[in-house]
Design an enzyme around this catalytic site. Structure first.
Site, short mmCIF file in Angstrom:
data_model
loop_
_atom_site.label_atom_id
_atom_site.label_comp_id
_atom_site.label_asym_id
_atom_site.label_seq_id
_atom_site.Cartn_x
_atom_site.Cartn_y
_atom_site.Cartn_z
N HIS B 56 -22.15 20.46 20.60
CA HIS B 56 -21.44 19.85 21.84
C HIS B 56 -20.56 18.67 21.47
O HIS B 56 -20.05 17.76 22.56
CB HIS B 56 -22.48 19.39 22.81
CG HIS B 56 -23.68 20.27 23.25
ND1 HIS B 56 -23.27 21.48 24.01
CD2 HIS B 56 -24.99 20.38 23.11
CE1 HIS B 56 -24.49 22.16 24.12
NE2 HIS B 56 -25.35 21.53 23.74
N HIS B 218 -24.73 26.04 27.20
CA HIS B 218 -25.37 26.61 26.11
C HIS B 218 -24.97 28.34 26.36
O HIS B 218 -25.60 29.13 25.77
CB HIS B 218 -26.73 26.55 25.73
CG HIS B 218 -27.29 25.26 25.82
ND1 HIS B 218 -27.69 24.34 26.88
CD2 HIS B 218 -27.37 24.48 24.62
CE1 HIS B 218 -27.86 23.24 26.54
NE2 HIS B 218 -27.87 23.29 25.12
#
Lengths: 330, 330
Positions: B56, B218
């Site tokens: 991320h 995700h």
């Protein structure tokens, strides 16, 4: 190819509207395609202008602001802006101290900036030009006679902008900008092609399992297609090509630049290999920048740029800068 | 799927080595997977710690530094860090004023941070926790009971970091962090899946011509698959979902966040539509951030986060911050 756009025809205008709304410290003329510092022209300051095709963001519009560019003129995607745009940008930042044009070496840009300089000179504006041609991968390419201008553009814009901000005269700003270009070398690699909104499909064909060594920032062919390599092997090839050609000297500024589609996680990993190899070759790294700074839309891949930097260049690099894409010290 | 890596097993370690080499102002413990401010622990200052799966970036390691996080602990890609890492991070930044844990609402992170807090409390460290759960798209998801934590994490980390830097006590830092989360809402959309290094192929199947509305960071399923939409239509859906649920109040902080694979040119264009619609709905935008801040590897797509901000939050947002991923004022 899916894109987060309305229609291809309005991509650049929409992006400029978004830039304007996010950055009230810039004046964005969507109609005429200009991004200008709100406080331009700054009295007695050399104006610094750049521009080129869109699709390389944050280059150039994202580098307009205190300590870097006074104005940028974005063209259509991968297409040079027109001389009128460049002349308007020049006039908008002209305070009487003259204006520097920073031009990436692509035939369209070179031609149009030459015409723009003539238009500006006709209006009594003193213009100097620095040509950026740092890409060691190939001599002559799809859009270029001579070497292409790539990652070093960031270094030239930052250093010239800092020197202009410090009040240096036009000839000195131009000479220093040229020195930054002469001391810089780049090499890029593509793991995927990029897709322009107008075409809607990849601009070139790169088979699965292959990469393009020495790719240009529009996907121009590089030196060689090869089977997929590790990050470490890619770093080796890039640094071989760069160091063979880089003038000897002091420590370097290092830019590990993403082409747009490669995750930051991978870029930092790639950067670790670049740094390790530079250490083995006794090249000192004074400053490092890792991220997406000179991009090619959604292309996966990266480029490495080194710039030999003396004390003056490092001081100018460290000087405060306040732009959407690069900011420190203020 | 081609990646700029050596082998999947070393992706996180290599990235941490690259982060360390590029940012001497951070202490990076590659072995134990910790990123810590070099000057930690800062005397009498509340420590602010976050962490979560890698992939991320710049979240969380890129937000370590003056005015934001004191430490981050990165897990494997899309995998929670372990309690030991979190406890080490907590001890490393503990100056006696206590430590705040900022935890995105994913089952693994929540469980492990709970264990880490117990370990730290056993060592006599006062710990508070703020849970980030801003994603309005779905309640309960692949990795979550309750709403997922996404873009608002950036707001919580920035504001809590600024308040801790200003010397506020632990309970106040924790209460303000919770307020930021309560005032924030996000909605994301995927135009493509992402590819983890370990799997080497897309983590989910998104047919050409379709997008995922309400996707998680995700790639978790969202609300709905639909045929491809324009940027303007996507902005409409995202803002409908967010504004329906956002507490009424003052102006907003706006984050138009790229998932990693979408060019900045498209993100700024998307942002122009978001801003226009907010204007039509009479929502004032106090500050705007456009870029790749909370990413999902190479996923194409974007998310929108709004945070209702009073004067105090805006002041804390504007306070100086010096991290690899967010920097201003210094």
């Amino acid at each position: 190819m899916k894109m987060l756009i309305n229609v291809p025809e309005t991509v650049v205008s929409d992006a400029l509207r978004g830039l304007a709304a996010a950055h009230p410290e810039l004046t964005v003329d969507v109609q005429n395609r200009l991004v200008v510092r709100r406080d331009a022209p700054v009295a007695d300051k050399v104006g610094v202008v750049s521009g080129g095709g869109s699709g390389h963001e944050p280059l150039h519009g994202g580098y307009v602001g205190m300590g870097m560019l006074d104005a940028a003129c974005p063209g259509e995607v991968f297409t040079s802006p027109v001389p009128d745009q460049m002349a308007r940008a020049t006039a908008a930042v002209h305070s009487g101290a003259g204006v520097l044009h920073i031009v990436k070496n692509y035939t369209g840009d070179v031609l149009n900036f030459k015409l723009a300089a003539e238009l500006a000179e006709d209006e009594g504006i003193d213009v100097r030009q620095v040509l950026v041609d740092d890409d060691v991968a190939v001599t002559d390419s799809t859009h270029t006679a001579g070497r292409r201008g790539t990652g070093a553009t960031l270094f030239v814009e930052k250093v010239a902008g800092a020197l202009a901000e410090a009040g240096a005269p036009l000839d000195r700003v131009a000479a220093t900008a040229r020195k930054v270009n002469e001391c810089s070398r780049s090499f890029g690699v593509a793991l995927s092609a990029c897709t322009t909104p107008a075409k809607g499909s990849p601009t070139f064909d790169l088979p699965p399992g292959e990469l393009e060594l020495g790719v240009g920032i529009h996907g121009e062919p590089g030196r060689e297609r090869r089977g997929m390599m590790t990050a470490q092997e890619i770093a080796d090839v890039a640094l071989d090509a760069i160091l063979e050609d880089l003038p000897p000297g002091g420590p370097v500024l290092l830019l590990v630049n993403g082409m747009g589609g490669t995750p930051l996680l991978e870029l930092y990993g790639f950067s670790s290999h670049v740094q390790r190899i530079l250490g083995q070759r006794h090249v000192g790294v004074a400053r490092t920048l890792v991220g997406n700074y000179v991009t090619s839309l959604d292309m996966a891949g990266a480029s490495v740029t080194l710039c030999r930097a003396d004390e003056e260049l490092l001081r100018l690099w460290d000087a405060p800068v306040r732009t959407p894409g690069l900011r420190w010290g203020c």
